[in-house]
Design a protein around this motif. Structure first.
Motif, PDB file in Angstrom:
ATOM      1  N   PRO A   1       0.830  -1.212   0.000  1.00  0.00           N
ATOM      2  CA  PRO A   1       0.000   0.000   0.000  1.00  0.00           C
ATOM      3  C   PRO A   1       0.861   1.257   0.000  1.00  0.00           C
ATOM      4  O   PRO A   1       1.928   1.304   0.616  1.00  0.00           O
ATOM      5  N   SER A   2       0.376   2.279  -0.690  1.00  0.00           N
ATOM      6  CA  SER A   2       1.111   3.541  -0.781  1.00  0.00           C
ATOM      7  C   SER A   2       0.886   4.372   0.484  1.00  0.00           C
ATOM      8  O   SER A   2      -0.061   4.130   1.237  1.00  0.00           O
ATOM      9  N   PRO A   3       1.727   5.388   0.731  1.00  0.00           N
ATOM     10  CA  PRO A   3       1.508   6.277   1.881  1.00  0.00           C
ATOM     11  C   PRO A   3       0.131   6.937   1.843  1.00  0.00           C
ATOM     12  O   PRO A   3      -0.490   7.143   2.888  1.00  0.00           O
ATOM     13  N   LYS A   4      -0.345   7.266   0.642  1.00  0.00           N
ATOM     14  CA  LYS A   4      -1.664   7.879   0.512  1.00  0.00           C
ATOM     15  C   LYS A   4      -2.756   6.919   0.973  1.00  0.00           C
ATOM     16  O   LYS A   4      -3.718   7.309   1.656  1.00  0.00           O
ATOM     17  N   GLN A   5      -2.606   5.638   0.617  1.00  0.00           N
ATOM     18  CA  GLN A   5      -3.582   4.633   1.038  1.00  0.00           C
ATOM     19  C   GLN A   5      -3.525   4.404   2.551  1.00  0.00           C
ATOM     20  O   GLN A   5      -4.556   4.354   3.222  1.00  0.00           O
ATOM     21  N   THR A   6      -2.310   4.265   3.082  1.00  0.00           N
ATOM     22  CA  THR A   6      -2.186   3.964   4.508  1.00  0.00           C
ATOM     23  C   THR A   6      -2.689   5.100   5.382  1.00  0.00           C
ATOM     24  O   THR A   6      -3.115   4.879   6.517  1.00  0.00           O
ATOM     25  N   LYS A   7      -2.641   6.325   4.854  1.00  0.00           N
ATOM     26  CA  LYS A   7      -3.145   7.471   5.622  1.00  0.00           C
ATOM     27  C   LYS A   7      -4.629   7.303   5.929  1.00  0.00           C
ATOM     28  O   LYS A   7      -5.104   7.646   7.017  1.00  0.00           O
ATOM     29  N   HIS A   8      -5.393   6.765   4.965  1.00  0.00           N
ATOM     30  CA  HIS A   8      -6.810   6.482   5.181  1.00  0.00           C
ATOM     31  C   HIS A   8      -6.995   5.208   5.995  1.00  0.00           C
ATOM     32  O   HIS A   8      -7.773   5.155   6.947  1.00  0.00           O
ATOM     33  N   LEU A   9      -6.245   4.166   5.600  1.00  0.00           N
ATOM     34  CA  LEU A   9      -6.450   2.836   6.181  1.00  0.00           C
ATOM     35  C   LEU A   9      -6.193   2.810   7.681  1.00  0.00           C
ATOM     36  O   LEU A   9      -6.895   2.132   8.425  1.00  0.00           O
ATOM     37  N   ILE A  10      -5.188   3.548   8.132  1.00  0.00           N
ATOM     38  CA  ILE A  10      -4.850   3.524   9.551  1.00  0.00           C
ATOM     39  C   ILE A  10      -5.991   4.073  10.392  1.00  0.00           C
ATOM     40  O   ILE A  10      -6.220   3.628  11.536  1.00  0.00           O
ATOM     41  N   LYS A  11      -6.758   5.010   9.834  1.00  0.00           N
ATOM     42  CA  LYS A  11      -7.920   5.556  10.545  1.00  0.00           C
ATOM     43  C   LYS A  11      -9.034   4.516  10.639  1.00  0.00           C
ATOM     44  O   LYS A  11      -9.687   4.382  11.672  1.00  0.00           O
ATOM     45  N   TYR A  12      -9.248   3.787   9.550  1.00  0.00           N
ATOM     46  CA  TYR A  12     -10.299   2.757   9.550  1.00  0.00           C
ATOM     47  C   TYR A  12      -9.956   1.631  10.533  1.00  0.00           C
ATOM     48  O   TYR A  12     -10.831   1.133  11.249  1.00  0.00           O
ATOM     49  N   ILE A  13      -8.686   1.254  10.554  1.00  0.00           N
ATOM     50  CA  ILE A  13      -8.257   0.191  11.476  1.00  0.00           C
ATOM     51  C   ILE A  13      -8.452   0.634  12.919  1.00  0.00           C
ATOM     52  O   ILE A  13      -8.926  -0.137  13.769  1.00  0.00           O
ATOM     53  N   ALA A  14      -8.092   1.884  13.220  1.00  0.00           N
ATOM     54  CA  ALA A  14      -8.242   2.402  14.589  1.00  0.00           C
ATOM     55  C   ALA A  14      -9.717   2.419  14.999  1.00  0.00           C
ATOM     56  O   ALA A  14     -10.057   2.031  16.131  1.00  0.00           O
ATOM     57  N   ALA A  15     -10.608   2.844  14.091  1.00  0.00           N
ATOM     58  CA  ALA A  15     -12.038   2.881  14.401  1.00  0.00           C
ATOM     59  C   ALA A  15     -12.587   1.479  14.628  1.00  0.00           C
ATOM     60  O   ALA A  15     -13.401   1.247  15.530  1.00  0.00           O
ATOM     61  N   TRP A  16     -12.141   0.546  13.808  1.00  0.00           N
ATOM     62  CA  TRP A  16     -12.577  -0.853  13.938  1.00  0.00           C
ATOM     63  C   TRP A  16     -12.119  -1.440  15.268  1.00  0.00           C
ATOM     64  O   TRP A  16     -12.879  -2.097  15.979  1.00  0.00           O
ATOM     65  N   ASN A  17     -10.856  -1.210  15.621  1.00  0.00           N
ATOM     66  CA  ASN A  17     -10.327  -1.703  16.900  1.00  0.00           C
ATOM     67  C   ASN A  17     -11.088  -1.112  18.084  1.00  0.00           C
ATOM     68  O   ASN A  17     -11.368  -1.803  19.066  1.00  0.00           O
ATOM     69  N   GLU A  18     -11.417   0.168  17.965  1.00  0.00           N
ATOM     70  CA  GLU A  18     -12.166   0.831  19.041  1.00  0.00           C
ATOM     71  C   GLU A  18     -13.566   0.218  19.178  1.00  0.00           C
ATOM     72  O   GLU A  18     -14.039  -0.015  20.288  1.00  0.00           O
ATOM     73  N   ALA A  19     -14.200  -0.052  18.043  1.00  0.00           N
ATOM     74  CA  ALA A  19     -15.547  -0.668  18.060  1.00  0.00           C
ATOM     75  C   ALA A  19     -15.488  -2.061  18.688  1.00  0.00           C
ATOM     76  O   ALA A  19     -16.369  -2.448  19.465  1.00  0.00           O
ATOM     77  N   ARG A  20     -14.429  -2.803  18.360  1.00  0.00           N
ATOM     78  CA  ARG A  20     -14.295  -4.148  18.926  1.00  0.00           C
ATOM     79  C   ARG A  20     -14.053  -4.090  20.422  1.00  0.00           C
ATOM     80  O   ARG A  20     -14.564  -4.910  21.175  1.00  0.00           O
ATOM     81  N   ALA A  21     -13.255  -3.112  20.847  1.00  0.00           N
ATOM     82  CA  ALA A  21     -12.979  -2.947  22.278  1.00  0.00           C
ATOM     83  C   ALA A  21     -14.261  -2.593  23.034  1.00  0.00           C
ATOM     84  O   ALA A  21     -14.521  -3.115  24.122  1.00  0.00           O
ATOM     85  N   ASP A  22     -15.069  -1.715  22.445  1.00  0.00           N
ATOM     86  CA  ASP A  22     -16.345  -1.337  23.081  1.00  0.00           C
ATOM     87  C   ASP A  22     -17.274  -2.534  23.174  1.00  0.00           C
ATOM     88  O   ASP A  22     -17.951  -2.728  24.188  1.00  0.00           O
ATOM     89  N   GLY A  23     -17.285  -3.355  22.129  1.00  0.00           N
ATOM     90  CA  GLY A  23     -18.122  -4.551  22.135  1.00  0.00           C
ATOM     91  C   GLY A  23     -17.693  -5.543  23.186  1.00  0.00           C
ATOM     92  O   GLY A  23     -18.518  -6.195  23.829  1.00  0.00           O
ATOM     93  N   ALA A  24     -16.367  -5.668  23.366  1.00  0.00           N
ATOM     94  CA  ALA A  24     -15.854  -6.596  24.382  1.00  0.00           C
ATOM     95  C   ALA A  24     -16.228  -6.126  25.787  1.00  0.00           C
ATOM     96  O   ALA A  24     -16.535  -6.927  26.663  1.00  0.00           O
ATOM     97  N   ASP A  25     -16.214  -4.795  26.010  1.00  0.00           N
ATOM     98  CA  ASP A  25     -16.545  -4.252  27.322  1.00  0.00           C
ATOM     99  C   ASP A  25     -17.997  -4.522  27.668  1.00  0.00           C
ATOM    100  O   ASP A  25     -18.366  -4.762  28.832  1.00  0.00           O
ATOM    101  N   GLU A  26     -18.856  -4.453  26.643  1.00  0.00           N
ATOM    102  CA  GLU A  26     -20.287  -4.691  26.883  1.00  0.00           C
ATOM    103  C   GLU A  26     -20.547  -6.147  27.228  1.00  0.00           C
ATOM    104  O   GLU A  26     -21.407  -6.492  27.983  1.00  0.00           O
TER     105      GLU A  26
END
Length: 378
Positions: free
Chosen positions: A353-378
């Motif tokens: 992946p190019s730097p331009k792609q990873t700039k977007h992708l890293i945000k999506y991964i962080a949001a996904w991880n956060e959603a999974r963490a919230d789900g685990a807490d529930e």
């Protein structure tokens, strides 16, 4: 033996206890290794020992007995069971008493061309870009190797092409070990070796001329020079990225391999000319700012983003996309770009992946991880 030699007992009066298990022919391959495993809990028996009679190893040994190295002067010896080479050497030299036969055996099957099951697993797993698995140790590395073989199906068995390419990978691995000894690392030498071999496979997209390595029974000057130039850099990267953690344990992590993959490394002169035809090489550690522009080195931030994106496997990208589908904020472009990277991951990470792609992708991964963490807490 004790009764006869030490106690001088009449052997006609001596009996040896034995357990005999009668097994149906169709269950032999599955049941016999299990009996061996569960009957040997008192003495240490390695995982490799349980697989000595596996059809793959039997077939690979037969290939080693039949296929001679170019020149017909010697062949490689596959040691399917521990100590087989020594046993064969003694047997073929009249119990070791004939010096001429010993010399003939050593010329025909030299010790340097002996392969054991652990060496085979390390070389192939390294070339398959699994240095973090190799770093787990011989037994776990071998278990993964056998697991990957099973995925090929029960009817698959190695042929001559597989055998020659496997020996070529072992020759590359052995040369990397020799280079590491010459460099003289004070620690983590084995890790530097498997990571360098994996990087060589990754950066060439698996296009190194393995047939040429087999024919010459050696690596090219350009290949050795590349290994020699890369290994200290890779060793330093392993140590630096551990950041205070135990380096040996860090090498066992997929994250470590992802960071090493993003190193900006140059091929030695002549190596690219030796590569087989195929897809363009991954420009790891570099990118083009625009069409027609020259390659530029990645910044540290871009490298770290690239490493985090590339450590996710196909299954994880599928899970991320499935989560995106349920989220109204991630329709359209986000799903499309993640689908593209899913394709990269499914193809073994040959495309980066190019730097331009990873700039977007890293945000999506962080949001996904956060959603999974919230789900685990529930």
């Amino acid at each position: 033996h004790r009764a006869k030699d030490r106690d001088k007992v009449d052997l006609s009066e001596v009996f040896v206890q034995a357990k005999i298990t009668r097994i149906d022919e169709e269950t032999v391959d599955d049941l016999v290794p299990r009996i061996s495993r569960y009957s040997n809990t008192q003495n240490k028996v390695n995982e490799t020992d349980f697989s000595a009679n596996h059809p793959f190893h039997v077939a690979f040994q037969k290939l080693s007995e039949r296929i001679w190295a170019p020149g017909e002067a010697s062949r490689w010896f596959y040691e399917r069971a521990r100590g087989q080479w020594e046993v064969a050497r003694v047997r073929e030299s009249n119990g070791g008493r004939s010096r001429a036969q010993l010399k003939a055996f050593d010329l025909r099957t030299p010790r340097t061309q002996k392969i054991d099951k652990n060496q085979l697993a390390k070389a192939i797993n390294s070339w398959s870009e699994l240095p973090h698995i190799v770093s787990l140790g011989s037994q776990k590395c071998f278990v993964t190797f056998m697991s990957n073989l099973r995925k090929l199906g029960a009817s698959w068995e190695p042929d001559e092409d597989y055998y020659r390419s496997s020996v070529a990978k072992i020759i590359i691995f052995k040369r990397a070990e020799k280079v590491a000894r010459q460099i003289g690392f004070s620690a983590y030498r084995a890790n530097a070796v498997c990571y360098t071999v994996a990087m060589l496979s990754y950066r060439t997209a698996g296009r190194l001329d393995l047939e040429g390595v087999w024919k010459n029974q050696d690596v090219s000057v350009a290949t050795e020079n590349t290994v020699r130039a890369w290994m200290p850099r890779i060793h330093q990267e392993i140590v630096n990225t551990a950041e205070g953690r135990n380096v040996t344990e860090w090498c066992k992590k997929k994250e470590c391999w992802a960071l090493v993959q993003s190193l900006d490394l140059e091929f030695a002169t002549g190596l690219e000319d030796e590569l087989a035809e195929g897809q363009p090489l991954p420009n790891v550690g570099k990118h083009k700012a625009g069409k027609g522009a020259k390659f530029q080195s990645l910044t540290q931030e871009e490298r770290e983003r690239q490493a985090k994106v590339m450590k996710l496997g196909p299954d994880e990208w599928q899970e991320l996309i499935a989560w995106m589908v349920t989220e109204p904020n991630y329709t359209g472009f986000p799903i499309q770009i993640c689908g593209t990277i899913l394709g990269y991951a499914a193809a073994g990470g040959k495309q980066v992946p190019s730097p331009k792609q990873t700039k977007h992708l890293i945000k999506y991964i962080a949001a996904w991880n956060e959603a999974r963490a919230d789900g685990a807490d529930e």
